[in-house]
Design a protein around this motif. Structure first.
Motif, PDB file in Angstrom:
ATOM      1  N   ALA A  90     -19.733  16.912  55.013  1.00 23.18           N
ATOM      2  CA  ALA A  90     -19.266  16.839  53.634  1.00 23.18           C
ATOM      3  C   ALA A  90     -17.984  17.649  53.435  1.00 23.18           C
ATOM      4  CB  ALA A  90     -20.354  17.340  52.687  1.00 23.18           C
ATOM      5  N   GLY A  91     -17.568  18.405  54.436  1.00 23.20           N
ATOM      6  CA  GLY A  91     -16.329  19.162  54.332  1.00 23.20           C
ATOM      7  C   GLY A  91     -16.405  20.334  53.375  1.00 23.20           C
ATOM      8  N   VAL A  92     -17.571  20.979  53.277  1.00 24.74           N
ATOM      9  CA  VAL A  92     -17.712  22.125  52.382  1.00 24.74           C
ATOM     10  C   VAL A  92     -16.805  23.267  52.855  1.00 24.74           C
ATOM     11  CG1 VAL A  92     -19.329  23.906  51.603  1.00 24.74           C
ATOM     12  CG2 VAL A  92     -20.048  21.510  51.722  1.00 24.74           C
ATOM     13  N   ASP A  93     -16.148  23.921  51.899  1.00 25.42           N
ATOM     14  CA  ASP A  93     -15.251  25.037  52.224  1.00 25.42           C
ATOM     15  C   ASP A  93     -16.095  26.267  52.521  1.00 25.42           C
ATOM     16  OD1 ASP A  93     -13.417  27.063  52.376  1.00 25.42           O
ATOM     17  OD2 ASP A  93     -12.443  26.637  50.451  1.00 25.42           O
ATOM     18  N   VAL A  94     -16.532  26.357  53.761  1.00 21.39           N
ATOM     19  CA  VAL A  94     -17.471  27.425  54.135  1.00 21.39           C
ATOM     20  C   VAL A  94     -16.847  28.818  54.021  1.00 21.39           C
ATOM     21  CG1 VAL A  94     -18.937  28.327  55.972  1.00 21.39           C
ATOM     22  CG2 VAL A  94     -18.790  25.852  55.601  1.00 21.39           C
ATOM     23  N   PRO A  95     -15.669  29.045  54.638  1.00 27.29           N
ATOM     24  CA  PRO A  95     -15.107  30.400  54.522  1.00 27.29           C
ATOM     25  C   PRO A  95     -14.853  30.767  53.058  1.00 27.29           C
ATOM     26  CG  PRO A  95     -13.892  29.100  56.136  1.00 27.29           C
ATOM     27  CD  PRO A  95     -14.799  28.154  55.423  1.00 27.29           C
ATOM     28  N   GLY A  96     -14.540  29.744  52.257  1.00 23.11           N
ATOM     29  CA  GLY A  96     -14.286  29.987  50.841  1.00 23.11           C
ATOM     30  C   GLY A  96     -15.530  30.504  50.136  1.00 23.11           C
TER      31      GLY A  96
ATOM     32  N   SER B 159     -28.347  30.744  55.706  1.00 22.97           N
ATOM     33  CA  SER B 159     -29.064  31.842  55.022  1.00 22.97           C
ATOM     34  C   SER B 159     -28.203  32.439  53.925  1.00 22.97           C
ATOM     35  CB  SER B 159     -29.447  32.926  56.028  1.00 22.97           C
ATOM     36  OG  SER B 159     -30.361  32.391  56.953  1.00 22.97           O
ATOM     37  N   LEU B 160     -26.890  32.498  54.173  1.00 20.03           N
ATOM     38  CA  LEU B 160     -26.003  33.001  53.122  1.00 20.03           C
ATOM     39  C   LEU B 160     -26.023  32.065  51.918  1.00 20.03           C
ATOM     40  CD1 LEU B 160     -22.878  34.333  55.035  1.00 20.03           C
ATOM     41  CD2 LEU B 160     -24.314  35.602  53.407  1.00 20.03           C
ATOM     42  N   LYS B 161     -26.053  30.758  52.238  1.00 18.94           N
ATOM     43  CA  LYS B 161     -26.099  29.774  51.160  1.00 18.94           C
ATOM     44  C   LYS B 161     -27.389  29.956  50.358  1.00 18.94           C
ATOM     45  CE  LYS B 161     -24.715  25.762  52.380  1.00 18.94           C
ATOM     46  NZ  LYS B 161     -24.587  24.396  52.907  1.00 18.94           N
ATOM     47  N   ARG B 162     -28.473  30.221  51.080  1.00 22.58           N
ATOM     48  CA  ARG B 162     -29.755  30.445  50.413  1.00 22.58           C
ATOM     49  C   ARG B 162     -29.643  31.640  49.459  1.00 22.58           C
ATOM     50  NH1 ARG B 162     -35.349  29.694  51.559  1.00 22.58           N
ATOM     51  NH2 ARG B 162     -36.452  30.727  49.847  1.00 22.58           N
ATOM     52  N   TYR B 163     -28.999  32.678  49.974  1.00 21.83           N
ATOM     53  CA  TYR B 163     -28.825  33.866  49.122  1.00 21.83           C
ATOM     54  C   TYR B 163     -27.992  33.506  47.888  1.00 21.83           C
ATOM     55  CZ  TYR B 163     -27.584  38.493  47.495  1.00 21.83           C
ATOM     56  OH  TYR B 163     -27.409  39.595  46.707  1.00 21.83           O
TER      57      TYR B 163
ATOM     58  N   THR C  50     -35.680  34.724  51.060  1.00 20.84           N
ATOM     59  CA  THR C  50     -34.274  35.091  50.923  1.00 20.84           C
ATOM     60  C   THR C  50     -34.012  36.475  51.482  1.00 20.84           C
ATOM     61  OG1 THR C  50     -34.339  33.846  48.880  1.00 20.84           O
ATOM     62  CG2 THR C  50     -32.398  35.193  49.247  1.00 20.84           C
ATOM     63  N   TRP C  51     -32.778  36.632  52.001  1.00 20.81           N
ATOM     64  CA  TRP C  51     -32.342  37.946  52.476  1.00 20.81           C
ATOM     65  C   TRP C  51     -32.198  38.915  51.304  1.00 20.81           C
ATOM     66  CZ3 TRP C  51     -27.624  36.111  55.810  1.00 20.81           C
ATOM     67  CH2 TRP C  51     -28.062  35.794  57.107  1.00 20.81           C
TER      68      TRP C  51
ATOM     69  N   MET D 241     -24.608  40.684  52.073  1.00 21.29           N
ATOM     70  CA  MET D 241     -23.227  41.191  51.918  1.00 21.29           C
ATOM     71  C   MET D 241     -22.632  41.544  53.276  1.00 21.29           C
ATOM     72  SD  MET D 241     -22.285  40.898  48.936  1.00 21.29           S
ATOM     73  CE  MET D 241     -23.392  39.754  48.227  1.00 21.29           C
ATOM     74  N   ALA D 242     -23.440  42.174  54.122  1.00 20.95           N
ATOM     75  CA  ALA D 242     -22.942  42.547  55.445  1.00 20.95           C
ATOM     76  C   ALA D 242     -22.596  41.296  56.246  1.00 20.95           C
ATOM     77  CB  ALA D 242     -23.986  43.390  56.174  1.00 20.95           C
ATOM     78  N   GLU D 243     -23.426  40.250  56.081  1.00 25.15           N
ATOM     79  CA  GLU D 243     -23.202  39.028  56.852  1.00 25.15           C
ATOM     80  C   GLU D 243     -21.882  38.347  56.457  1.00 25.15           C
ATOM     81  OE1 GLU D 243     -24.328  38.119  59.444  1.00 25.15           O
ATOM     82  OE2 GLU D 243     -24.367  35.956  59.708  1.00 25.15           O
ATOM     83  N   THR D 244     -21.560  38.395  55.152  1.00 22.35           N
ATOM     84  CA  THR D 244     -20.317  37.746  54.735  1.00 22.35           C
ATOM     85  C   THR D 244     -19.119  38.377  55.427  1.00 22.35           C
ATOM     86  OG1 THR D 244     -19.969  39.226  52.850  1.00 22.35           O
ATOM     87  CG2 THR D 244     -21.197  37.172  52.434  1.00 22.35           C
ATOM     88  N   LYS D 245     -19.205  39.654  55.725  1.00 26.16           N
ATOM     89  CA  LYS D 245     -18.053  40.359  56.314  1.00 26.16           C
ATOM     90  C   LYS D 245     -17.825  39.973  57.774  1.00 26.16           C
ATOM     91  CE  LYS D 245     -17.153  42.755  52.604  1.00 26.16           C
ATOM     92  NZ  LYS D 245     -17.740  41.747  51.674  1.00 26.16           N
TER      93      LYS D 245
END
Lengths: 589, 588
Positions: free
Chosen positions: B126-132, B184-188, B568-569, B575-579
């Protein structure tokens, strides 16, 4: 004698005949760009492709020998499509400014593209790096137009043995030029222009100086003289669609006059003068050797061909003392025109503007040699090639083919038939022998129609021997001597001859012409000069000679007059100053 | 390929790029003497260059083939005569990849820099902007993150649970340590949503009045309706089942996708003006012709592949033999389904695992998954297989049923045959080869077949003939989903055969854009223009170190009913995972 089938036509050809030549013999037009009969067959352009039954790929016909039973198709859709694609690829890397290119109209690539019906370039893309080399006074090279056919490389390396230019780098980067992308002026290039003569496109040509000539003609303060070399009159007609070997001397004179030159003179006049000087030089050297027992450099080499002079300066500096000190007829003319003639008409040398029309690009270089200013200014101001003159005549709107014949002006316009044949290989030798033999014996040269047949024609190295019998008293020391002469044309042949001489072969007099066939095959002549064209021009020149009332240089009345009035005697002090020169040993880089 | 060497390539090798590499190599090898090699290979390279840079033109593939063939036929030596071969064979075998580069500006291998903003986004169908969205989560801008996600994929909460996350398998962080745990980040992220933030909609009175329909309320249909609504239409979805969701509600068990989450996200789409009419089955309650009579100008068929293909062997009509899709549908829609004591599930896909875990939860004595290849070849998601095993599902690999034995009119045992692995087949996996001497009996009173699903073309298309592809699914234009009837579009499992939720969502979006162009002639799509998020990133800083956190799952002992297994995390973990994201999307 293999017999093969080309497009359902069966023909027999000589052993070793290429498919391309076989097809041409069968009446098939075969497009080609890199192939040049007797010069180069390397199959690099891939335009002459043919379909050979049983072969996996298409074959380049110029390098495929004909074999017994071959079945060849030159006009299948596979062949047509492949040829088209190949030419489109060439065009895609070619600076296609056809409208402003000096080859517009006689470009081989243009003709092939037209014949193949190319209407678009399907595979357009980036172009090779462009480099224009204008370092020499004679030649201009433009890599953007080069199609890498390598004809120039072969002519320079094989025919001329100079090898100033060759392919460098690989793939799309590959480029033809002097080593290390130097300029032509910095390498051994002798500026003979044989590369330009075989170039199928506008990648190598003469340095165009027509604008300078128009400017001089338009300048009221200048008296503009033009001299035309003997080889022009047998070739200029080709610029206007006339067949090779058409003599156009009279039309040329009329055209030059219509263009606005103040006087139309003849390099033939100084060709006769050259024979007087050079003949005397030969006899003087022979006398020193035979009578005075001095060590003099023999054989004597002719010096009319500036490419040969530069070749000797680079490759054989040790034979420079053997080369006649006579300037070439072009330079003698310049020197005489700006002194003798200038005095006659009451002008200063700087008020005279001398234009030469030469079959030669090296003449442009020769006129720029620093020592060529015996009149105090440049002896020859501008040198035009035959091709440039042809363009100027068109530019002037002159209908050349329909022109009436004109006559050369006096007093630098009279000439003998001996001067005409300077244009052919063997011609200078023949002209010299006509005069020298007669001076020594008081009798006419004992050859039929005065032609020294053994040194004429297109064989690479030719020789002849003339036994002196019945010498007059002054030259009695030559009685019984067999004068041995040799002639070479094309610098590759010159090298063969020089090596033969260095190996002990003895000659008295040697003629060397830079270009194959002599001046009629010069680098400034209309393109394309094949052997057929050379032979036609040579025949025309002999015809011109035979038609002249005066056939020997020493009989030219204007030559007699200049010695009486001005030069006094051959090899005299004035001659020494105006008509002779010196040479410079150069590095072989 | 090329000069006789053997090169091992996988899905991370771009065939256009490798063709380009070969021709680049030729540039240095060509001596430059003959025209075809000197200029021709250069021109081929230039065409490949522009294809790799997204500047490919219609006809470039044909130009490459024509030019390559001519070079082979005309070059002077063997180098030129063979130089085009790698390109020609790459086109012959992987033409679709060349087409995607030129037509869709897509490099599926994620190699061509000009076509790939970030490998994760490139890998997402679907071309989701993941890093965004990941970086927005990192700045606690959850609403913006979710809105950005729903620019390309409305079903964020659903995908946060069931997506097979191809993005993670291409994550560049895996070259450093492990890929980001994007799902998992998306879940959060979705857990932080308080109220729906409806996306930007185009207001267009003309579009509102046009009658457009979607058949099938699965992920493809829902996605298509969502994007149509954003373009100003008011589509109606016709759903055969009693509840919308398609496979999401009929096949995926509630322990993976809780039904309230599903209903909530479907509700969001309804809020955009989409009407869903359930118990309306194409071919039974209406037909394509009747839709046309009703005034529908365009229709999107997302009818799925709802029919199990069956085992096709002796005894498969016995009571106790059922299709996985029927078994799951029965339980999920009615709340009950019969299970045996010894359940054998045949197959290795997600339906097999879902059926096995569902049967276990419904009280089966033992559940065995029988698969004809090995664990490595299983198409089911690895995490699902691991959880099934942890919950007590047994696995038998390299076995296939040959006959079903009955006793007293009921299934009693399955005659199994052992398999070995033979040569590779078209799917790139080794083919199972049967050993007839190795049969053994496996006792079973229930057999659930999960060996494939099919479309039911005859039952639904009565009257209108739509062209089918060679796999017997609906044939469509891959760019816009248009079927052989110009007003009919299709997507999802009905076109591709059983595949993933995210691929269905992507197909729905493509078709919505295609229908919009068909109806209005307009092509500008606001969400398709990539835009850079304004989150902070320091390109000179060293990557933040840290390990990938594991999934947060409830213990097996507590997995009694159909309660959700994954949770959920905590905020700190998220937050740590996003970094850890390397921000491949970053451009100066």
């Amino acid at each position: 004698m293999p017999s093969l089938t080309i497009d359902n036509k069966t023909i027999s050809v000589a052993d070793g005949t290429s498919l391309l030549e076989a097809a041409r013999q069968a009446g098939v037009q075969v497009p080609s760009l890199c192939y040049l009969k007797k010069v180069q067959a390397i199959g690099s352009c891939r335009v002459c492709l043919m379909e050979v039954e049983g072969a996996k790929t298409l074959m380049a016909s110029c390098v495929t020998p004909a074999f017994e039973g071959m079945k060849v198709r030159t006009n299948s859709s596979r062949v047509r499509a492949a040829r088209k694609t190949v030419v489109e690829l060439i065009l895609s890397d070619h600076e296609g400014d056809c409208q402003t290119c000096n080859r517009n109209g006689d470009c081989e690539l243009q003709a092939v593209a037209r014949d193949l019906g190319i209407r678009e370039i399907t595979y357009a893309g980036s172009k090779s790096v462009r480099r224009r080399d204008t370092s020499t006074p004679a030649l201009v090279r433009d890599t953007a137009k080069c199609i890498l056919c390598r004809r120039c490389v072969t002519v320079c390396g094989q025919t001329q043995g100079v090898a100033a230019i060759f392919p460098q780098k690989r793939g799309f980067q590959s480029v033809i030029g002097p080593a290390f992308t130097s300029d032509l002026a910095d390498v051994v290039c002798v500026q003979c222009g044989q590369c330009a003569a075989v170039c199928p496109v506008g990648a190598i040509g003469e340095n165009d100086e027509t604008a300078k000539v128009w400017a001089a003609i338009d300048d009221p303060k200048k008296t503009v003289l033009v001299q035309t070399a003997p080889a022009i009159r047998a070739a200029l007609g080709e610029c206007f669609g006339m067949p090779p070997g058409t003599l156009v001397t009279g039309k040329m004179v009329t055209a030059l006059r219509q263009m606005g030159f103040d006087k139309v003179f003849d390099t033939n006049f100084t060709a006769d003068l050259t024979i007087m000087e050079e003949g005397t030089e030969l006899l003087t050297r022979l006398k020193k050797a035979l009578v005075d027992g001095q060590q003099v450099p023999l054989p004597l080499f002719t010096s009319c061909s500036p490419g040969w002079i530069r070749y000797a300066e680079h490759f054989y500096p040790d034979i420079l003392p053997n080369i006649s000190t006579c300037k070439s007829p072009q330079q003698m003319f310049g020197a005489v025109a700006k002194t003798y003639y200038a005095e006659k008409i009451g002008k200063k040398p700087e008020e005279i503007f001398v234009v030469s029309v030469m079959p030669c690009t090296a003449k442009k270089y020769e006129s720029q040699r620093p020592e060529m200013n015996s009149s105090g200014v440049r002896d020859v101001d501008v040198v035009l090639t035959t091709r440039e003159l042809g363009r100027m005549i068109r530019e002037a709107g002159i209908d050349f083919v329909g022109l009436p014949d004109g006559k050369m002006d006096s007093i630098l316009g009279a000439s003998s038939g001996a001067a005409d044949i300077f244009a052919n290989t063997g011609g200078v030798m023949e002209a010299a022998l006509r005069t020298v033999y007669e001076i020594v014996t008081g009798r006419q040269l004992p050859f039929e129609n005065l032609h020294v047949a053994p040194v004429a024609g297109l064989a690479g190295v030719k020789e002849a021997a003339v036994k002196i019998e019945g010498a007059v008293r002054e030259w009695s020391f030559l009685e019984g001597v067999t004068v041995k002469v040799a002639v070479a044309h094309g610098l590759g042949n010159a090298r063969l001859l020089i090596e033969r001489i260095k190996g002990g072969e003895q000659y008295h007099f040697v003629e060397v012409m830079t270009c194959p066939g002599g001046c009629i095959g010069g680098g400034g002549q209309p393109r394309l000069t094949t052997d057929e064209v050379r032979l036609a021009r040579i025949a025309a020149i002999y015809k011109e000679d035979e038609g002249k009332p005066i056939r020997k240089s020493h009989n030219n009345p204007e030559v007699t007059a200049i010695y009486q009035e001005y030069l006094k005697k051959p090899l005299g002090e004035k001659s020494h100053h105006l008509l002779h020169t010196k040479y410079t040993a150069r590095e072989r880089v | 390929m090329g000069s006789g060497g053997l090169i091992v390539m996988d899905e991370d090798t771009c065939m256009v790029d490798i063709s380009r590499f070969f021709l680049e190599f030729v540039q240095d090898e060509s001596c430059g003497k003959c025209t075809p090699c000197r200029v021709g290979t250069r021109r081929m390279l230039e065409i490949l260059d522009r294809i790799c840079e997204g500047r490919g033109q219609e006809g470039d593939i044909e130009r490459l083939i024509d030019l390559g063939s001519t070079i082979k036929d005309t070059a002077l030596c063997g180098l030129g005569q063979t130089a085009p071969n790698p390109v020609l064979s790459a086109i012959r075998h992987f033409r679709e990849e060349f087409v995607e580069h030129i037509r869709d500006h897509k490099c599926r291998a994620g190699v061509c820099p000009e076509l790939v903003r970030a490998p994760c986004q490139n890998a997402c169908p679907a071309g989701v902007d993941v890093p965004g969205f990941v970086s927005l989560i990192g700045e606690k801008r959850f609403d913006e993150a979710l809105a950005l996600h729903r620019e390309r994929n409305p079903l964020a909460a659903i995908c946060s649970r069931v997506c097979f996350h191809p993005c993670e398998s291409k994550c560049r962080r895996s070259t450093l340590d492990d890929p980001l745990s994007i799902r998992s980040l998306k879940r959060y992220m979705v857990e932080q949503e308080k109220a729906f933030n409806l996306p930007a909609m185009i207001k267009d009175g003309a579009n509102v009045r046009r009658k457009v329909a979607v058949v099938g309320a699965g992920p493809a249909g829902l996605s298509c309706a969502y994007f149509l609504a954003r373009l100003g239409y008011r589509p109606t979805i016709f759903e055969a089942a009693s509840e919308p969701g398609g496979m999401l509600v009929q096949a995926i068990p509630a322990y993976r996708l809780p039904r309230d989450i599903l209903r909530r996200e479907i509700g969001m789409i309804e809020k955009l003006g989409v009407q869903i009419r359930t118990n309306k089955m194409l071919g039974r309650d209406f037909t394509l012709s009747s839709m046309k009579e009703m005034g529908y100008e365009s229709v999107f068929l997302a009818v799925g592949a709802p029919k199990g293909t069956g085992l096709g062997m002796k005894g498969d009509d016995a009571p106790g033999v059922t299709e996985a899709i029927d078994f799951l549908r029965q339980y999920n829609l009615t709340g009950k389904a019969p299970v045996g004591k010894n359940v054998v599930v045949v197959g290795g896909g997600n339906a097999a695992i879902d059926a096995a875990r569902t049967a276990l939860r419904l009280g089966a004595g033992s559940v065995t998954v029988a698969y004809r290849r090995t664990r490595a070849e299983m198409p089911a998601y690895r995490e699902e297989v691991e959880e099934a095993e942890r919950e007590g599902v047994k696995f038998q690999f390299l076995v296939a049923p040959v006959e079903l034995a009955q006793e007293k009119g009921k299934l009693a045992a399955v005659q199994m045959r052992r398999m070995g692995l033979g040569d590779f087949d078209r799917s790139g996996r080794r083919k199972p080869v049967a050993d007839p001497q190795s049969d053994f009996m496996m006792p079973a009173d229930q057999l659930i077949a999960a060996v494939g699903q099919a479309l039911q073309p005859n039952e639904i298309f009565n009257g209108v003939t739509l062209k089918l592809n060679d796999r017997e699914f609906i044939a469509v234009n891959p760019v816009n989903g248009q079927a052989s009837e110009e007003w009919v579009f299709a997507g999802g499992d009905a076109v591709s055969g059983p595949s993933s939720v995210i691929e269905a969502i992507a197909a729905g979006e493509k078709a919505a854009v295609g229908m919009h162009a068909f109806l209005s002639g307009k092509g500008e799509i606001p969400w398709r223009t990539p835009r850079m998020v304004d989150t902070f990133f320091d390109p000179d800083a060293d990557p933040v170190m840290g390990a990938r956190p594991g999934l947060k799952l409830i213990p097996v002992s507590r997995r009694k009913g159909f309660a959700e297994v994954e949770t959920t995390w905590s905020a700190a973990v998220a937050m740590a995972e996003t970094k850890r994201c390397l921000r491949c999307d970053y451009r100066e």
